[in-house]
Scaffold this active site. Structure first.
Site, short mmCIF file in Angstrom:
data_model
loop_
_atom_site.label_atom_id
_atom_site.label_comp_id
_atom_site.label_asym_id
_atom_site.label_seq_id
_atom_site.Cartn_x
_atom_site.Cartn_y
_atom_site.Cartn_z
N MET A 1 -20.32 -43.88 -12.88
CA MET A 1 -19.28 -43.27 -12.24
C MET A 1 -18.56 -44.02 -11.02
SD MET A 1 -18.34 -39.39 -10.83
CE MET A 1 -18.90 -38.49 -12.32
N ARG B 1 5.48 -38.60 -34.88
CA ARG B 1 5.15 -37.97 -33.39
C ARG B 1 6.14 -37.20 -33.06
NH1 ARG B 1 3.29 -42.33 -29.24
NH2 ARG B 1 5.24 -42.55 -28.68
N LYS C 1 6.71 -44.79 -16.85
CA LYS C 1 5.92 -43.50 -17.13
C LYS C 1 4.28 -43.91 -16.85
CE LYS C 1 4.81 -45.00 -21.85
NZ LYS C 1 4.65 -44.38 -23.20
N TYR D 1 -28.22 -46.64 -15.60
CA TYR D 1 -28.84 -45.50 -16.24
C TYR D 1 -29.28 -46.05 -17.88
CZ TYR D 1 -26.65 -42.51 -12.88
OH TYR D 1 -26.32 -41.82 -11.69
#
Length: 385
Positions: free
Chosen positions: A319, A137, A39, A271
């Site tokens: 990013m 779940r 998956k 930043y």
């Protein structure tokens, strides 16, 4: 393994390591079949190449979360047993029936949709009933189990479905000795006994995920489902390192240093200037960021091997890039030098577990989140058997 990097960054996927891991996991559960869970693009490693390698190493089932993942395996020409378990109303049930998928059913609504799809397709659907034995779940609550079993038996009598399996999932198998493990096993045995006494004849009963495959032999039953361990990542620090478990990490994440420059003391980096140089030093720019899956939570902490030494992310992960402080003597590192973020550790590089610790998360997330902008380069594609 290649050390040249013609690409900005790449994730090297060692399929020989994956095959060896599958064989090691099969040895841990010798009386059970093994499902290779692929998956989420094989936990970030590439679904189709990893599925093929796992089958070559003796896996006899493949597992996916969504039907779309399972159908993609079929579209790639992969045959054999493929199970998928995360369905929502309106999903491609008929396509699943026609592709001979084993489809998980946790509630009456899902049974109604799969039986309708089977009638439309004019063929019998293979389904597996999932019980919620305590994870809370997906899965059918024990109180609702008799109703689901009765409805499945009626659908079998009609010829629209065949119940091929009964299954569940652990909540805390990665915490050895947790009391929920034994409690869930007791519930699973009870719901299996009820279903079989009612008349269901499943091919497989299964509950063991990677940690249970490694540490809970009484949970192996007919089939074990190995996900993260197959990729050579430890399910949890409590269970040990990959080497402790006889596994080898499959993914190595590397990049080319994009820029090297000298800066004075007192220079802010990235930043927010959460990192300010304390002396004249050399900065190296690594062209990977949170858009590539590098966790921003590892800002100031994520480890990287550059120039034969460990360095930490200096300041915030952006990013597309982050910076490492190479130190006053870092001028020996040049643009194009290799930066190793994580791998097996053979060359002194950090591991996925090291990044998980730096980001206060689990190693599953570290490998799975590496984005599609990072090309996968497959090593040892030819089977070693």
């Amino acid at each position: 393994m290649s050390t040249t990097l013609p690409l900005r960054a790449r994730a090297e996927i060692d399929l020989a390591a994956l095959r060896a891991n599958v064989r090691a996991l099969r040895a841990r559960a010798p009386r059970a079949a093994l499902m290779a869970v692929v998956k989420s693009d094989a936990y970030g490693h590439g679904m189709v190449p990893c599925a093929r390698a796992a089958l070559e190493a003796g896996a006899t089932w493949l597992g996916t979360a969504t039907p779309h993942e399972a159908l993609a395996l079929r579209a790639a020409g992969i045959q054999g047993r493929v199970m998928c378990w995360l369905w929502t109303p309106g999903d491609p049930w008929r396509e699943g029936v026609e592709a001979d998928l084993d489809m998980s059913v946790s509630a009456l609504w899902a049974l109604r949709e799969v039986t309708a799809a089977a009638r439309e397709a004019g063929r019998t659907a293979r389904i597996q009933l999932k019980a919620d034995t305590g994870l809370g779940r997906n899965g059918c609550q024990p109180a609702d189990w008799p109703e689901l079993v009765a409805a499945a038996l009626a659908a079998e009598a009609e010829g629209t479905v065949k119940v091929t399996g009964l299954w569940s999932h652990f909540a805390c198998a990665d915490e050895p000795g947790h009391p929920s493990i034994a409690a869930q096993l007791d519930v699973f045995r009870e719901v299996v006994a009820y279903a079989e006494k009612a008349g269901l004849e499943p091919e497989v009963r299964h509950m063991a995920n990677s940690p249970a495959t490694l540490t809970v032999p009484e949970a192996h039953f007919d089939l074990v489902r190995t996900g993260i361990a197959m990729y050579g990542v430890s399910p949890s620090p409590e269970l040990g390192t990959p080497a402790d478990l006889g596994l080898r990490p499959v993914m190595t994440l590397a990049a080319s240093v994009a820029l090297v420059k000298q800066v004075p003391a007192g220079h802010g980096v990235s930043y927010g200037h959460h990192y300010v140089t304390t002396r004249e030093t050399t900065l190296g720019l690594i062209p990977l960021g949170y858009a590539d899956g590098i966790p921003r939570h590892a800002s100031g902490r994520g480890p990287v091997l550059v120039g034969g030494e460990w360095h930490r992310v200096a300041g915030r992960v952006a990013m597309d890039q982050f910076v490492v402080d190479l130190g006053p003597d870092g001028g020996s590192v040049a643009e194009g030098a290799q930066a190793l973020l994580f791998g097996p550790g053979d060359r002194g590089e950090p591991t996925a577990e090291d990044w998980a610790e730096a980001a206060d998360t689990i190693a599953y997330e570290i490998v799975t989140r590496i984005g599609t902008r990072v090309p996968r380069v497959y090593l040892n594609e030819d089977s070693d058997e």
